[in-house]
Design an enzyme around this catalytic site. Structure first.
Site, PDB file in Angstrom:
ATOM      1  N   CYS A   2      74.273  95.684 100.946  1.00 40.60           N
ATOM      2  CA  CYS A   2      74.778  96.643 101.932  1.00 40.60           C
ATOM      3  C   CYS A   2      74.142  98.012 101.737  1.00 40.60           C
ATOM      4  CB  CYS A   2      76.283  96.783 101.779  1.00 40.60           C
ATOM      5  SG  CYS A   2      77.127  95.202 101.798  1.00 40.60           S
ATOM      6  N   ARG A  27      68.906  96.668 104.307  1.00 39.82           N
ATOM      7  CA  ARG A  27      69.776  96.191 103.232  1.00 39.82           C
ATOM      8  C   ARG A  27      70.888  95.277 103.749  1.00 39.82           C
ATOM      9  NH1 ARG A  27      69.204  99.253  98.556  1.00 39.82           N
ATOM     10  NH2 ARG A  27      71.222  98.522  97.834  1.00 39.82           N
ATOM     11  N   TRP A  74      76.006  93.468 104.634  1.00 36.55           N
ATOM     12  CA  TRP A  74      75.484  92.116 104.462  1.00 36.55           C
ATOM     13  C   TRP A  74      76.653  91.328 103.879  1.00 36.55           C
ATOM     14  CZ3 TRP A  74      74.443  88.806 100.229  1.00 36.55           C
ATOM     15  CH2 TRP A  74      73.594  87.724 100.508  1.00 36.55           C
ATOM     16  N   ASN A 100      79.296  98.572  98.113  1.00 38.05           N
ATOM     17  CA  ASN A 100      78.256  97.553  97.966  1.00 38.05           C
ATOM     18  C   ASN A 100      78.507  96.870  96.634  1.00 38.05           C
ATOM     19  OD1 ASN A 100      75.893  96.047  98.005  1.00 38.05           O
ATOM     20  ND2 ASN A 100      74.660  97.720  97.166  1.00 38.05           N
ATOM     21  N   GLY A 101      78.562  95.532  96.631  1.00 41.21           N
ATOM     22  CA  GLY A 101      78.817  94.807  95.388  1.00 41.21           C
ATOM     23  C   GLY A 101      79.878  93.756  95.618  1.00 41.21           C
ATOM     24  N   GLU A 482      54.397  80.844  98.339  1.00 42.87           N
ATOM     25  CA  GLU A 482      54.658  82.145  98.962  1.00 42.87           C
ATOM     26  C   GLU A 482      54.438  82.065 100.477  1.00 42.87           C
ATOM     27  OE1 GLU A 482      56.136  84.690  98.381  1.00 42.87           O
ATOM     28  OE2 GLU A 482      55.335  86.240  99.678  1.00 42.87           O
ATOM     29  N   LYS A 486      57.267  82.908 103.321  1.00 43.90           N
ATOM     30  CA  LYS A 486      57.071  83.917 104.377  1.00 43.90           C
ATOM     31  C   LYS A 486      57.386  83.312 105.738  1.00 43.90           C
ATOM     32  CE  LYS A 486      57.090  86.862 102.744  1.00 43.90           C
ATOM     33  NZ  LYS A 486      57.054  87.134 101.332  1.00 43.90           N
ATOM     34  N   GLU A 489      61.274  82.533 106.187  1.00 46.15           N
ATOM     35  CA  GLU A 489      62.241  83.626 106.293  1.00 46.15           C
ATOM     36  C   GLU A 489      62.126  84.409 107.586  1.00 46.15           C
ATOM     37  OE1 GLU A 489      62.156  86.715 103.255  1.00 46.15           O
ATOM     38  OE2 GLU A 489      60.002  86.578 103.095  1.00 46.15           O
ATOM     39  N   HIS A 505      53.475  61.138  96.545  1.00 43.56           N
ATOM     40  CA  HIS A 505      54.668  60.665  95.826  1.00 43.56           C
ATOM     41  C   HIS A 505      55.934  60.826  96.667  1.00 43.56           C
ATOM     42  CE1 HIS A 505      52.315  59.910  92.277  1.00 43.56           C
ATOM     43  NE2 HIS A 505      51.755  61.107  92.416  1.00 43.56           N
ATOM     44  N   LYS A 604      67.245  93.017 102.130  1.00 45.78           N
ATOM     45  CA  LYS A 604      66.079  93.356 101.319  1.00 45.78           C
ATOM     46  C   LYS A 604      66.366  93.299  99.818  1.00 45.78           C
ATOM     47  CE  LYS A 604      61.875  94.940 100.709  1.00 45.78           C
ATOM     48  NZ  LYS A 604      60.798  93.943 100.856  1.00 45.78           N
TER      49      LYS A 604
HETATM   50  O1  M6R Z   1      63.221  93.305  94.851  1.00 43.78           O
HETATM   51  P1  M6R Z   1      62.865  91.991  94.255  1.00 43.78           P
HETATM   52  O2  M6R Z   1      61.388  91.826  94.084  1.00 43.78           O
HETATM   53  O3  M6R Z   1      63.576  91.721  92.961  1.00 43.78           O
HETATM   54  O4  M6R Z   1      63.357  90.922  95.291  1.00 43.78           O
HETATM   55  C1  M6R Z   1      63.276  89.554  95.009  1.00 43.78           C
HETATM   56  C2  M6R Z   1      63.465  88.721  96.254  1.00 43.78           C
HETATM   57  O5  M6R Z   1      64.739  88.942  96.796  1.00 43.78           O
HETATM   58  C3  M6R Z   1      62.416  89.036  97.310  1.00 43.78           C
HETATM   59  O6  M6R Z   1      61.126  88.892  96.803  1.00 43.78           O
HETATM   60  C4  M6R Z   1      62.571  88.106  98.523  1.00 43.78           C
HETATM   61  O7  M6R Z   1      62.283  86.794  98.164  1.00 43.78           O
HETATM   62  C5  M6R Z   1      61.677  88.575  99.660  1.00 43.78           C
HETATM   63  N1  M6R Z   1      62.479  89.002 100.762  1.00 43.78           N
HETATM   64  C6  M6R Z   1      60.795  87.526 100.214  1.00 43.78           C
HETATM   65  O8  M6R Z   1      59.937  88.041 101.175  1.00 43.78           O
END
Ligand code: M6R
Length: 609
Positions: A2, A27, A74, A100-101, A482, A486, A489, A505, A604
């Site tokens: 949040c 966030r 969030w 937040n938390g 990766e 991408k 998401e 397999h 984020k």
């Molecule tokens: O801030 P961080 O690098 O610790 O975040 C880790 C993941 O939450 C972050 O890399 C997430 O997987 C990305 N949104 C992917 O694009």
């Protein structure tokens, strides 16, 4: 997670809160709300959906007040809805809280408060805070917040305001970031810097357990024991413009395009004489510490974890040193075999990811050294690690990480070269060859970015499918993971990454006529092996889009599409090969009309477990 903003001063708080929340929407964006203190009135307005919904609800009649708090959510406890949106109030409406938390013992507190006659409105954990503050209040807002927090188990960053108390807001944190922005006759509270950058670059970073009383002229910070703390003012170098879209339709594409610059910034002062010399003295790792390292652990989440996987291949190959890579959420519960000869590297763009931070604390608790790679100066990870290597990517706002990943790779390569030199695992010519090749990476990334249009045909094709595969061997497999993340998401296309040799397999059963398969073939030594696997896919009707390294010509005769990447040393190719993967994900997501910067259900920084 949040986003929180608080303002106290002489200006109209509502507009400042909304502007701040806009900068924090990355966030969380499932609901938003504000609370304004105006004499004996405490006005709270909340709305489900993105911030725009709140603005629409308020319309032209802004709530009055020069003291206020705002929140963009969030959801964790309770679905996104008007009533579950923050701020939350006690039943009398005297106190409002943004948080937040996670309050882990909220059920117990809720029952206790209900027995004491409090009526709850929402399904959230946060609401217990407002009732607790009311319960303990005896005229001192700070005191009642501290007493309330003493009952709470879990993590929090919170700001509270009270009806009739225009002159103050109270904030506190534990395991969730919170900063106080210092202005002239006005002060701010926020969960992250972009919210306040246009007003001030001078901040206090609250430490765990600290609470503060913030008035328009004075900020008083208190330790967990209630003693006054004299805080150091932290200066933020970021420029406000860096946190804007700069003419691009989305932050993500802006950040993809910034990658050459981010790489140059991250190598500045570290890679000297066009790569012939490397200087990582900032790490303060003694030669003795490096030489005595017997095992490296890399711990991270999401994209940062994928960067760690590439780091493993690079380090093991160059240093002949065992490297384990763990997801932070798994590492912390697997009782890792650490000792004084271990070096743990945690990677986190935000420096606030709860699992990564918990893993870091676990390691330090065992007396083992932690080196952090992070992009945010002053973040929790940066402050708690023994050594820090910053990536200088600048603020990354889009939820999908791009420029942070590429600079994390660079940081890992620099560490590899540095350790290779100290341990004597790399001779002078290997070091010079590696350093010079790294130095030229930005221009090679620029080359790929300049050919963005060549990818559009495949992106359009991909955007029409609901499933896709990414395959590769070794480092190419790490990059494939990766690429798949991408795509998933931001475009919501289901994508899976497989080690090319593993397809037969089980996964080959999923290859149907026309299904898009992105194949990475950048490692020369594995070219033939990878091609055999690709032919297995072709033979079953897969549509293969291949990323190959320049010099591997002729592949287009056998495959559907080939995009040649500028040549470099094999072990550096991930920095280049990830770029077309970011671009095709972006292009496919745009083609599908997805909200690229704010994908559903995500945030984020993940500051809860
Ligand atoms: O801030 P961080 O690098 O610790 O975040 C880790 C993941 O939450 C972050 O890399 C997430 O997987 C990305 N949104 C992917 O694009």
């Amino acid at each position: 997670m949040c986003g929180i903003v608080g303002y106290i001063g002489s200006q109209d708080a509502y507009s400042i809160l909304i502007e701040g929340l806009k900068k924090l929407e990355y966030r969380g964006y499932d609901s938003a709300g504000v609370a304004l203190v105006n004499g004996s009135r405490l006005e709270v307005i909340k709305a489900k959906g993105e911030l725009e919904q709140l603005e629409n609800k308020v319309g032209a009649k802004f709530p009055n007040g020069s003291t206020g708090i705002g929140h963009t959510r969030w959801a964790t406890h309770g679905a996104p809805s008007d009533v579950n949106a923050h701020p939350h109030c006690c039943c009398s409406g005297d106190f409002a809280v943004v948080h937040n938390g996670i309050i882990e013992n909220y059920r117990f507190i809720r029952e206790w408060m209900e027995e004491a006659g409090h009526k709850f409105q929402s399904e959230t954990d946060t609401e217990v805070l407002a009732h607790l503050i009311k319960h303990f209040y005896n005229g001192d807002l700070l005191g009642s917040v501290q007493q309330a927090l003493a009952q709470v188990e879990g993590s929090f960053a919170l700001v509270a305001v009270a009806r009739g108390k225009n002159d103050q807001m109270v904030c506190a944190r534990k395991d969730s970031p919170l900063i106080i922005g210092l202005g002239k006759n006005e002060n701010f509270v926020a969960s992250d810097v972009p919210a306040i950058l246009q007003y001030t670059r001078r901040i206090y970073i609250l430490e765990d357990g600290e609470a503060a009383r913030v008035t328009k002229d004075v900020v008083e910070v208190f330790s967990p024991e209630g003693k006054g703390v004299s805080k150091e003012v932290f200066h933020i170098d970021w420029d406000a413009v860096q946190a804007e879209k700069g003419g691009h339709p989305h932050f993500m594409i802006k950040e993809i395009m910034e990658q050459p610059h981010a790489l140059r910034e991250t190598m500045r002062g570290r890679l000297l004489e066009e790569g012939r010399k490397i200087d990582l003295s900032e790490l303060n790792l003694t030669d003795e510490e490096i030489a005595s390292t017997r095992r490296v652990f890399i711990v991270a989440c999401g994209t940062s974890y994928h960067a760690g996987l590439v780091g493993k291949y690079a380090m093991e190959r160059a240093l002949r040193l065992p490297v384990e890579v763990d997801l932070a959420s798994e590492f912390r519960y697997r009782d890792p075999l650490l000792d004084e000869s271990s070096l743990v590297i945690v990677i986190s763009q935000s420096g606030e990811t709860a699992d990564t931070l918990a893993a870091l604390r676990l390691v330090r608790g065992k007396g083992v050294r932690v080196l952090a790679i992070t992009n945010v100066v002053g973040s929790s990870v940066a402050r708690e690690a023994d050594k820090v290597l910053y990536t200088w990517a600048g603020p990354e706002i889009a939820v999908a990480s791009t420029k942070a990943y590429i600079t994390q790779l660079l940081a890992l390569y620099l560490i590899t070269l540095h350790m290779g030199r100290v341990r004597g695992a790399m001779d002078a010519s290997a070091l010079e060859e590696g350093g010079r090749a790294i130095f030229r990476l930005p221009e090679k990334v620029e080359n790929v970015l300049g050919r963005e249009r060549e990818l559009k045909r495949f992106s359009a094709y991909l955007s029409r499918w609901e499933n896709a595969f990414f395959i590769g061997r070794n480092m190419d497999f790490a990059v494939a993971l990766e690429g798949a993340l991408k795509l998933k998401e931001i475009s919501y296309i289901h994508a899976e990454a497989y080690a090319s040799g593993e397809l037969k397999h089980g996964t080959l059963a999923l290859i149907v006529e026309g299904i898009p398969v992105v194949a990475l073939v950048t490692q020369k030594a594995l070219q033939d092996k990878s091609l055999s696997n690709i032919k297995e896919v072709k033979a079953r009707g897969g549509y293969v889009f291949c990323l190959a390294q320049e010099g591997m010509q002729g592949l287009e005769e056998e495959l559907d599409e080939v995009f040649y990447l500028p040549a470099t040393l094999d072990f550096l190719l991930p920095v280049i090969s990830v770029v077309p993967l970011q671009l095709i994900s972006y292009q496919a997501a745009v083609e599908r009309g997805c909200p690229v910067d704010k994908p559903r259900n995500l945030a984020k920084s993940v500051t809860v477990e």
